[in-house]
Design an enzyme around this catalytic site. Structure first.
Site, PDB file in Angstrom:
ATOM      1  N   LYS A  38       0.863  -1.172   0.000  1.00  0.00           N
ATOM      2  CA  LYS A  38       0.000   0.000   0.000  1.00  0.00           C
ATOM      3  C   LYS A  38       0.900   1.223   0.000  1.00  0.00           C
ATOM      4  O   LYS A  38       2.067   1.153   0.400  1.00  0.00           O
ATOM      5  CB  LYS A  38      -0.916   0.007   1.220  1.00  0.00           C
ATOM      6  CG  LYS A  38      -1.971  -1.094   1.199  1.00  0.00           C
ATOM      7  CD  LYS A  38      -2.942  -0.920   2.357  1.00  0.00           C
ATOM      8  CE  LYS A  38      -3.984  -2.024   2.369  1.00  0.00           C
ATOM      9  NZ  LYS A  38      -4.949  -1.851   3.491  1.00  0.00           N
TER      10      LYS A  38
ATOM     11  N   HIS B 187       1.774   7.071   2.237  1.00  0.00           N
ATOM     12  CA  HIS B 187       1.095   8.326   1.946  1.00  0.00           C
ATOM     13  C   HIS B 187       1.277   9.326   3.082  1.00  0.00           C
ATOM     14  O   HIS B 187       1.976   9.066   4.062  1.00  0.00           O
ATOM     15  CB  HIS B 187      -0.390   8.071   1.663  1.00  0.00           C
ATOM     16  CG  HIS B 187      -1.110   7.352   2.755  1.00  0.00           C
ATOM     17  ND1 HIS B 187      -1.407   7.943   3.967  1.00  0.00           N
ATOM     18  CD2 HIS B 187      -1.593   6.084   2.835  1.00  0.00           C
ATOM     19  CE1 HIS B 187      -2.052   7.084   4.728  1.00  0.00           C
ATOM     20  NE2 HIS B 187      -2.170   5.948   4.063  1.00  0.00           N
TER      21      HIS B 187
ATOM     22  N   HIS C 225       1.095   8.413   6.733  1.00  0.00           N
ATOM     23  CA  HIS C 225       2.218   7.801   7.433  1.00  0.00           C
ATOM     24  C   HIS C 225       3.274   8.827   7.836  1.00  0.00           C
ATOM     25  O   HIS C 225       4.170   8.524   8.626  1.00  0.00           O
ATOM     26  CB  HIS C 225       2.896   6.741   6.548  1.00  0.00           C
ATOM     27  CG  HIS C 225       2.025   5.555   6.252  1.00  0.00           C
ATOM     28  ND1 HIS C 225       1.514   5.310   5.009  1.00  0.00           N
ATOM     29  CD2 HIS C 225       1.574   4.563   7.049  1.00  0.00           C
ATOM     30  CE1 HIS C 225       0.783   4.208   5.048  1.00  0.00           C
ATOM     31  NE2 HIS C 225       0.801   3.734   6.267  1.00  0.00           N
TER      32      HIS C 225
END
Length: 760
Positions: free
Chosen positions: A317, A320, A323
């Site tokens: 994933k 982004h 995070h």
């Protein structure tokens, strides 16, 4: 990191109990060892403490962490723990009895009078050719070292006696002893200068009121109005019997001013003090110049080990903006703990297991490309994940296929695990590139996959044995309603496990392996309930260390039109944010052609300035506040921002480059008389306070606020306190001031994870 911690001895002390004997004994006792533990020295916050402290972590020397207090106890420990064949501490009963008498005499010493008794005994022994103990056959003993320590630090007059002086010279001629003096004196020179003034106040206030120094110290603060002085003591908070206003008046009358504290005055219930700013200036600036990157560090965490888990993206994933907060806040916590003397282990606990990887594998069969996977694994796997989730909304049977695939992974099927491992490895490589841009690294990459079904079943068995686990509608739960935490779902009766069971297993495994003193989970506030349940379950399982587990939460990152979602594909990639801000900053830099031409690597500088803009904007407010991803705000470089802080640092570096001379050791700081100089000295002096405070609050906004305040003071000073064109003595004094400011600002920027720039 843990091996280094386990092989380190942590010795802290105050200026009134300098550990000459302890360090000398360590040097002598370990002199013949090929492999020996590291000895770290640090100053205790209590500058009036009469007793040094040694922390021995669990490791080669002790099963459990041990704390030794007192000069004699520590010296004896070193002599016995590292026997090298010498007679430092002879185990023969007669000699041991004689040595213990010396230990007791030194332990009971309370100043000049007691130390003089030791000096008299040395003098008598020195004149006795038949003495069997002191410097026997030229070999120094622990008793020699303790007595030498007492005379050296407490009995200056006795050193004028020829017999005592020759004996001191003989002791200090022993290899390792002189080196001990140099080490201790170097550590002592790092004293927090503002604390010198605080403890001068504490000494008198404690004597006048009976209040302890530990109670007084945290109450000393800056007055709201600078006209009232430099330090203020709010008497009501000290909770002394009587009227606080009258107590303040009495204390002001009875307080004896001196060279450090020039004035004591009452203002209602407040006792205000003025300090000697010239002494502060003259002691602080050379101390900062000597310490450089160590300025502001302290030993409050000596001997402690902290685990900091942060960032923790899900494999396959995107990394982004959501995070970003965990990454930079966790890195900040790690940095400030290390500044306070802690040993740390940073863990990136990856989301690398679960049904979603079955879903991803199913999607890869339809939408995957090996070429795209190699080129940009995170973005490609993200696209696959979004596409297969879209398909699954119309075809629910895709979820059944995903569950079947994940079951093959759990069963250890080679093909299924091989594809998962490929996703994982390629994603980690890409993550590391992004972490490097953010100046972040990890000691360990862990993950949910590390904890097997067997480990989690052991957790279930332990919970069941404690009568905590109950079946409930196909689930295995721990009922926490009486603790107002609802129902915690640990797993399912069909044998599958949930996140909570893995987190329990991970916490237990970490304590068993690392024996941590504190563990910090840096995770968003939407997981508050999860961590309350986790910590309560660990407590109910009888894990006493559960109270040392902490959830460091923070607000959500939102886009302008709402929260971001991986599943819906509405995520903004952090790499795109970094690239866009870097490009914007690069364009700004190009507008000044002269300065741009002087920068060796504009791409690197524009990236660092852009990252500074992002980090400082994120850290400008308290971490519990939500963070709105606003591109207009992100790309603005006006006002109090990361680029402003970097500009202040690079401007100070430029002054040093252009000065064309070095600051001499004999610089005349008394030439710094202007208000702007005193204001800058005052702010520089408070950096150790900021480090100490944020170790407790773990709020990066406090460092950002301090850095901005320091940069504003630098700007004000530069307007009037010029270096160029001044007479050499004044130019040197001002350059020393600016160098101290540059060192301090650089240390502050590094604490929030930024690389200070020298040119921009």
């Amino acid at each position: 990191m843990t091996d280094a911690h386990a092989n380190t001895l942590y010795l802290s002390f105050s200026p009134v109990c300098l550990p000459y004997a302890e360090v000398a004994t360590y040097n002598l006792a370990t002199s013949t060892q090929q492999s020996k533990p590291t000895l770290r020295l640090g100053l205790a916050q209590d500058l009036l403490s009469l007793h040094p402290t040694l922390v021995v972590p669990a490791g080669p020397l002790t099963t459990d962490k041990v704390k030794l207090v007192g000069k004699s106890s520590i010296t004896r420990f070193f002599a016995r723990a590292f026997k090298n064949g010498s007679s430092l501490y002879d185990e023969k009963p007669a000699l041991q009895y004689e040595a213990d008498k010396w230990f007791d005499a030194v332990r009971a010493g309370k100043g000049e009078a007691e130390a003089a008794k030791v000096a008299d005994a040395i003098k008598a022994a020195a004149s006795s050719a038949g003495d069997k103990f002191l410097l026997q056959n030229g070999a120094v003993t622990v008793a020699d070292l303790l007595a030498w320590d007492a005379v050296r630090t407490q009995c200056a007059g006795s050193k004028d006696n020829k017999g005592v002086a020759s004996w001191i010279s003989a002791v200090e001629a022993v290899p390792g002893v002189k080196g001990a003096v140099e080490l201790v004196d170097a550590a002592n020179a790092k004293v927090h200068q503002l604390d010198v003034f605080r403890y001068e106040i504490i000494k008198q206030v404690s004597a006048l009121t009976g209040a302890s120094g530990d109670a007084i110290y945290p109450l000393l603060e800056e007055p709201r109005d600078a006209a009232n002085g430099d330090l203020s003591l709010p008497l009501p908070r000290l909770k002394l019997p009587g009227n606080p206003v009258q107590i303040a008046k009495d204390l002001a009358t009875n307080f004896k001013t001196n060279t450090l504290i020039t004035k004591a005055a009452s203002a209602g219930p407040f006792l205000n003090f003025s300090i000697n700013r010239e002494i502060l200036r003259d002691r602080l600036l050379p101390s900062v110049l000597i310490q450089e990157s160590n300025y502001g560090r302290n030993a409050s965490g000596f001997g402690n080990l902290a685990i900091v888990e942060f960032s923790s993206p899900n494999i396959a994933k995107p990394f982004h903006a959501g995070h970003l907060r965990s990454t930079i806040i966790g890195n900040f916590i790690k940095n400030v703990l290390e500044s306070a003397g802690w040993a740390t282990v940073s863990i990136n606990y990856l989301g690398d297991w679960g049904k979603q990887y079955g879903l991803l594998a199913v999607g890869f069969e339809q939408y995957g490309s090996d070429e795209e996977l190699e080129r940009d694994p995170i973005r490609h796997l993200f696209d696959v994940y979004v596409n297969i989730n879209r398909d699954a909304e119309a075809k629910p049977e895709i979820h059944d296929q995903a569950r079947d695939y994940f079951k093959r992974m759990e069963d250890g099927e080679t093909d299924a695990l091989g594809l998962w491992q490929k996703f994982r490895n390629l994603s980690i490589v890409k993550y590391k590139d992004i972490y490097a841009r953010l100046n972040v690294s990890f000691d360990i990459y862990s993950g949910e996959s590390q904890y097997s079904l067997n480990q989690m079943r052991n957790v279930l068995e332990e919970l069941n044995d404690l009568s905590l686990l109950k079946p409930d509608a196909g689930a295995l739960i721990v009922d926490l309603k009486q603790h107002k935490l609802g129902t915690a779902i640990i797993g399912k009766t069909n044998g599958s496990m949930l996140y909570l069971s893995r987190d329990i297993a991970a916490a237990i495994d970490r304590q068993n392996y690392y024996k941590f003193d504190e563990m910090f989970y840096v995770v968003g506030s939407q997981q508050d309930h999860h961590f309350r349940q986790l910590f309560k379950i660990l407590e109910l399982m009888g894990k006493p260390w559960s109270e040392h587990c902490h959830h460091i939460n923070f607000g959500m990152v939102k886009s302008k039109d709402g929260n971001m979602s991986t599943r819906k594909g509405t995520v903004v990639f952090l790499q795109d944010i970094l690239d866009n801000v870097k490009g914007e900053m690069h364009e700004v830099m190009k507008k000044n052609e002269n300065k741009y031409a002087q920068i060796e690597d504009p791409e690197m500088v524009s990236d660092l300035v852009g990252i500074s803009a992002i980090v400082v904007q994120d850290m400008a407010a308290r971490r519990v506040k939500d963070y709105e991803l606003d591109w207009n705000r992100m790309l603005s470089f006006e006002g109090d921002s990361g680029p402003y802080l970097q500009f202040a640092h690079s401007r100070l570096c430029s002054i040093e480059r252009k000065a064309g001379f070095e600051v001499s050791p004999s610089v005349d700081y008394s030439l710094l008389t202007e208000r702007q100089a005193h204001d800058l000295v005052d702010i520089i002096s408070r950096w150790p306070d900021v480090v100490r405070d944020v170790t407790t609050t773990l709020e990066p906004c406090n460092v950002v606020s301090y850095s901005l305040k320091l940069s504003h003071a630098v700007s004000s000073a530069l307007d009037v306190l010029w270096v160029m064109g001044q007479e050499r003595p004044l130019a040197e004094a001002r350059l020393a001031l600016y160098r101290a400011a540059r060192i301090t600002l650089g240390n502050a920027l590094r604490s929030i994870g930024l690389k200070p720039l020298e040119r921009m």
